[in-house]
Design a protein around this motif. Structure first.
Motif: not given
Length: 272
Positions: A31-33, A48-49, A56-57, A61-64
């Motif tokens: 979730x990106x916390x 973030x990966x 992701x919340x 924030x991009x998630x690879x």
């Protein structure tokens, strides 16, 4: 998808090693916390990966996306100052491969901070004795496909083997702590601490003298297995550093595997 206690244990380790303007990666970002908490009051670049970006919340924030079992981490070598990987490795088929990838993407002097359920606390050991399954690693469904979310604990990781995997990948200066002690294990500690000390000591001396599996470099990690933090702790928090001047780890990983296979064969021969 960590707990408040895990965040409290992990954050100081990350913040103390993240320079202003540095780069930080959270593997299994969920979730990106954790990313949100690290970014609070820190000026740097966060990444973030995960196997999916749907959790992701954290706005912006991009998630690879990468399959953490099979894909290389989608970053160049020596790119990050710090990497976290909390409550992830127990979901993977091949956590050792991921640790080698984390070693590759860390800059020399950078650190990795990991967490995983502590299967060595007394509550978990007793459950294994009665039932044959560690805490948080119960019987898996044969009719459903395992996903790498909170229902997919498929790999119980013993602290010693995690320390060995980090060392094999090239990391040094390993440190161990736990998120919190389990009150439910205190009564068992009163009853079992003396037998553990006595019979654990006998087994230690047997391994050291007869099988010769204990050496100066692994002895601290063997002793930690029956120390209070792992007898009582709920979650293992481990950090390790990539040494200054270290190579990427791609070549080192394959060489380490050959050495490990040779050592395992030697130990097996001694036991026979």
């Amino acid at each position: 998808m960590s707990t408040e206690a895990i965040y409290r244990a992990v954050l100081p380790l990350l913040r103390s090693h993240l320079p202003a303007g540095g780069r930080y990666l959270d593997v299994g970002s969920g979730t990106g916390e954790l990313l949100r908490r690290v970014r609070a009051g820190w000026r740097g670049s966060s990444f973030g990966c995960d196997y999916t970006g749907q959790w992701m919340q954290l706005p912006g924030q991009k998630v690879d996306v990468a399959d953490l079992n099979r894909d290389p981490l989608p970053y160049e070598s020596a790119f990050f100052d710090a990497v976290s990987c909390t409550e992830v490795i127990e979901h993977l088929d091949d956590y050792r491969r991921l640790l080698r990838e984390i070693f590759r993407v860390l800059r020399p002097g950078g650190i990795v901070v990991l967490s995983t359920p502590n299967i060595l606390n007394l509550k978990s050991r007793l459950r294994f004795l009665w039932f044959g399954f560690w805490n948080l690693f119960g019987p898996l469904s044969f009719s459903q496909r395992i996903r790498f979310d909170t229902d997919g604990h498929i790999t119980p990781v013993h602290y010693f083997h995690l320390a060995h995997a980090l060392h094999e990948a090239g990391f040094t200066e390993l440190g161990l702590t736990v998120d919190r002690w389990q009150r439910s294990s205190l009564f068992s500690l009163v009853l079992l601490y003396l037998p553990i000390r006595i019979f654990g000591g006998i087994a230690y001396r047997q391994e050291e003298r007869r099988y010769r599996t204990i050496a100066p470099e692994n002895a601290p990690h063997v002793k930690a297995v029956n120390a209070l933090p792992l007898l009582l702790g709920r979650t293992c928090i481990i950090w390790a550093r990539k040494p200054v001047g270290a190579e990427d780890g791609a070549l080192r990983g394959s060489a380490s595997e050959r050495h490990a296979e040779r050592d395992n064969e030697t130990a097996s021969d001694r036991r026979r």
